[in-house]
Design an enzyme around this catalytic site. Sequence first.
Site, PDB file in Angstrom:
ATOM      1  N   ASP A   1     -34.034  88.553  51.830  1.00 14.91           N
ATOM      2  CA  ASP A   1     -34.968  87.445  52.059  1.00 14.91           C
ATOM      3  C   ASP A   1     -35.924  87.893  53.168  1.00 14.91           C
ATOM      4  OD1 ASP A   1     -36.182  84.939  52.159  1.00 14.91           O
ATOM      5  OD2 ASP A   1     -34.576  83.984  53.297  1.00 14.91           O
TER       6      ASP A   1
ATOM      7  N   ARG B   1     -36.635  68.712  53.004  1.00 12.15           N
ATOM      8  CA  ARG B   1     -36.798  70.075  53.544  1.00 12.15           C
ATOM      9  C   ARG B   1     -37.353  69.935  54.959  1.00 12.15           C
ATOM     10  NH1 ARG B   1     -39.528  75.554  51.244  1.00 12.15           N
ATOM     11  NH2 ARG B   1     -37.541  75.490  50.160  1.00 12.15           N
TER      12      ARG B   1
ATOM     13  N   CYS C   1     -35.015  85.163  46.995  1.00  8.93           N
ATOM     14  CA  CYS C   1     -35.304  83.748  46.703  1.00  8.93           C
ATOM     15  C   CYS C   1     -36.791  83.453  46.585  1.00  8.93           C
ATOM     16  CB  CYS C   1     -34.680  82.863  47.772  1.00  8.93           C
ATOM     17  SG  CYS C   1     -35.391  83.103  49.421  1.00  8.93           S
TER      18      CYS C   1
ATOM     19  N   HIS D   1     -29.661  76.742  52.743  1.00  8.25           N
ATOM     20  CA  HIS D   1     -30.542  76.530  51.582  1.00  8.25           C
ATOM     21  C   HIS D   1     -29.663  76.503  50.332  1.00  8.25           C
ATOM     22  CE1 HIS D   1     -33.987  76.220  49.195  1.00  8.25           C
ATOM     23  NE2 HIS D   1     -34.533  77.405  49.328  1.00  8.25           N
TER      24      HIS D   1
ATOM     25  N   ARG E   1     -34.249  77.514  39.534  1.00 12.72           N
ATOM     26  CA  ARG E   1     -34.279  76.397  40.489  1.00 12.72           C
ATOM     27  C   ARG E   1     -34.437  75.082  39.721  1.00 12.72           C
ATOM     28  NH1 ARG E   1     -35.810  77.219  45.724  1.00 12.72           N
ATOM     29  NH2 ARG E   1     -35.173  75.053  45.937  1.00 12.72           N
TER      30      ARG E   1
ATOM     31  N   GLN F   1     -30.949  76.892  46.560  1.00 10.09           N
ATOM     32  CA  GLN F   1     -31.303  78.247  46.155  1.00 10.09           C
ATOM     33  C   GLN F   1     -30.091  78.978  45.582  1.00 10.09           C
ATOM     34  OE1 GLN F   1     -34.471  79.821  46.343  1.00 10.09           O
ATOM     35  NE2 GLN F   1     -33.346  81.185  44.984  1.00 10.09           N
TER      36      GLN F   1
END
Length: 307
Positions: free
Chosen positions: A220, A105, A260, A132, A288, A135
Amino acid sequence: MTEPKHFLTLMDLSANEIHSLIKRAIELKSLRDQGRPHKTLEGKVLAMIFTKASTRTRVSFEAGMAQLGGSALFLSGQDTQLGRGEPIADTAKVISSMVDIVMIRTFSHADVESFAAHSRVPVINGLTDDHHPCQILADLQTYFETRGEISGRRVCWLGDGNNVCHSWMNAARRLDFELVVACPEGYDPDAKLLSDCGNHVRVERDPTEAVKGKDLLITDVWASMGQEHEQTARGTRLAPYQLNRRLLDKAAPDALYMHCLPAHRGEEISEELMDSPGTVIWQEAENRLHAQKALMEMLLASRSPLG
Ligand code: CP
Ligand code: NVA
């Protein structure tokens, strides 16, 4: 030695692979719910490199690897020689000679690509400024569990055209559904990606128009990691795109909505929707774990048969 299979964007998986990954994720979820062991990655080691904060990504990868019989090590960018300027290529060669799979990340997507280019083991993108994809695997699993097939459905993204939005755009073209991105000028998703998505994705300025009849609404945060200094300006421009009851009522009668996390209640999503008992947001977060366990199995299976 065969080339490792990486997962840097959703486009690294075919539609068939995404479908079988979700099927396996649902299976793994059920095995865990029943307390049945599923140690398919016994002895495997995952290295996790973080130069940005995380709750879900870190815990789901670390717990997931343990549940599959392997182990995970957390490497903060600051504490490794990467933070003192050791080249990514050198770091990739060394780390990938010692572990079986790597998750990163960080800020720059090019850094993850460069790591993958020099890695002899699979590399997973755990979020960059541009994408991402992990996700979206969890989000898709959540959609499949609650509503079934997403192909042919109508989806609306509300707010900043950011990394999570980009990965949803890739999902739209991979799985063949319509995605409308509702955002103000200046907050559009990447223009090249938008053009690559062709008829699957379009931008709409009017949020009320954008959500009409949609099966799924997604949002988001307005300021992603690294953009905190723009928080106030973004809040003003993006306020009309808040995911709230008024917009949800204009969507399809059984529409789902997702986030998310982490969420800013009262900004990109109303408090009421965050705390609604019927929301799938917590299921989305839990998934996840299951989706990434299936992902690690898939990437490692392409290198050696599973036990
Ligand atoms: N959604 C997500 O990636 O959460 P974290 O930043 O907590 O990992
Ligand atoms: N767009 C957000 C997602 C966090 C999981 C960010 O990049 O900070």
